[in-house]
Motif scaffolding. Structure first.
Motif, PDB file in Angstrom:
ATOM      1  N   SER A 110       9.844  -7.696 -30.068  1.00 57.50           N
ATOM      2  CA  SER A 110      11.017  -7.645 -29.204  1.00 57.50           C
ATOM      3  C   SER A 110      12.241  -8.209 -29.909  1.00 57.50           C
ATOM      4  O   SER A 110      12.255  -9.374 -30.331  1.00 57.50           O
ATOM      5  CB  SER A 110      10.755  -8.434 -27.917  1.00 57.50           C
ATOM      6  OG  SER A 110      11.881  -8.384 -27.072  1.00 57.50           O
ATOM      7  N   PRO A 112      15.879  -7.071 -28.722  1.00 59.31           N
ATOM      8  CA  PRO A 112      16.727  -6.144 -27.978  1.00 59.31           C
ATOM      9  C   PRO A 112      18.150  -6.027 -28.487  1.00 59.31           C
ATOM     10  O   PRO A 112      18.816  -5.038 -28.213  1.00 59.31           O
ATOM     11  CB  PRO A 112      16.686  -6.711 -26.557  1.00 59.31           C
ATOM     12  CG  PRO A 112      16.274  -8.141 -26.701  1.00 59.31           C
ATOM     13  CD  PRO A 112      15.359  -8.164 -27.882  1.00 59.31           C
ATOM     14  N   THR A 117      12.727  -2.299 -27.424  1.00 62.80           N
ATOM     15  CA  THR A 117      11.362  -2.805 -27.508  1.00 62.80           C
ATOM     16  C   THR A 117      10.403  -1.697 -27.101  1.00 62.80           C
ATOM     17  O   THR A 117      10.670  -0.961 -26.147  1.00 62.80           O
ATOM     18  CB  THR A 117      11.181  -4.021 -26.594  1.00 62.80           C
ATOM     19  OG1 THR A 117      12.124  -5.034 -26.959  1.00 62.80           O
ATOM     20  CG2 THR A 117       9.766  -4.588 -26.699  1.00 62.80           C
TER      21      THR A 117
END
Length: 242
Positions: A110, A112, A117
């Motif tokens: 992850s 962002p 993601t």
């Protein structure tokens, strides 16, 4: 799926591109002309009606397994390798979009602020909207190769096959660069390839491919237009399994 007469057997696929392939003749780093050519090949296959995802490696920047040792744990080194795949994914996504096709990079790690993601449902929507999806970050876990990632994402995305891009035009009985008598296979079973230790995939990826009856098509990424040709059944390649 069953194909109509004279129609391609594979319609939705994952293309596995090693990090080394992106370095072109340089042997390290990113060779932009090579990246652009691979992007052009992916776009040509998309225009021909094929749905494409790409799993990209990171060996042109950093290979985690080689970094691990006394001063660096394997999980930490593999995390660094996964970050390298994200960098390559962003470069490939940018090249695809610059050449006029929509693409999305999705990372199993992850981040962002950098890219989406990975979520299976969202990735499937990207396929349905005819985007080329670049899967980066490996599986998001250490100890797993990008070969395993390619087979895993192919199963999750309900793909027909994995196209493994290499620097040779198929699977041989030995290294054709070292043994001029090496035999090239047009088709071989996953079990036979594994039993003969032909280095098509690592053991985990082999097991996952066999469990999901996922064909692995090995071809040379160095040949311009090879992706579309392989998908049309006219390119030189080895079908493993299927």
């Amino acid at each position: 799926m069953d194909a109509a007469p004279n129609s391609p057997a594979y319609h939705r696929v994952i293309v596995k591109v090693s990090g080394e392939a992106l370095s072109g003749p340089e042997g390290f780093g990113i060779h932009q002309p090579t990246v652009d050519r691979i992007a052009e090949d992916l776009i040509a296959a998309r225009k021909a009606g094929f749905a494409l995802g790409v799993v990209v490696g990171g060996g042109n920047i950093l290979r985690g397994v080689k970094m691990s040792g006394k001063s660096l744990s394997r999980p930490t080194a593999d995390s660094m390798g996964m970050l390298a795949t994200v960098m390559n994914g962003l470069v490939l996504e940018a090249a695809i979009e610059r050449l006029g096709a929509p693409a999305r990079t999705m990372s199993a790690l992850s981040m962002p602020q950098v890219c989406e993601t990975y979520e299976r449902a969202r990735a499937l929507r990207h396929f349905e909207e005819n985007r080329i999806v670049v899967f980066a970050g490996g599986t998001g876990n250490p100890f797993f190769t990008t070969d395993t990632t390619a087979v895993l994402r192919a199963a999750e995305m309900e793909c027909d096959a994995v196209l493994k891009a290499t620097d040779v035009d198929g699977v041989y009985s030995a290294d054709p660069k070292k043994d001029p008598k090496a035999e090239r296979y047009d088709r071989i079973s996953l079990k036979e390839a594994f039993d003969r230790d032909l280095k098509v995939l690592d053991a985990t990826a082999f097991a996952l491919a066999r469990e999901n009856s996922m064909p692995i098509i090995v071809f040379s990424i160095r040949v311009p237009g090879a992706i579309e040709a392989v998908l049309r059944g006219t390119g030189r390649a080895t079908v493993v399994g299927g």
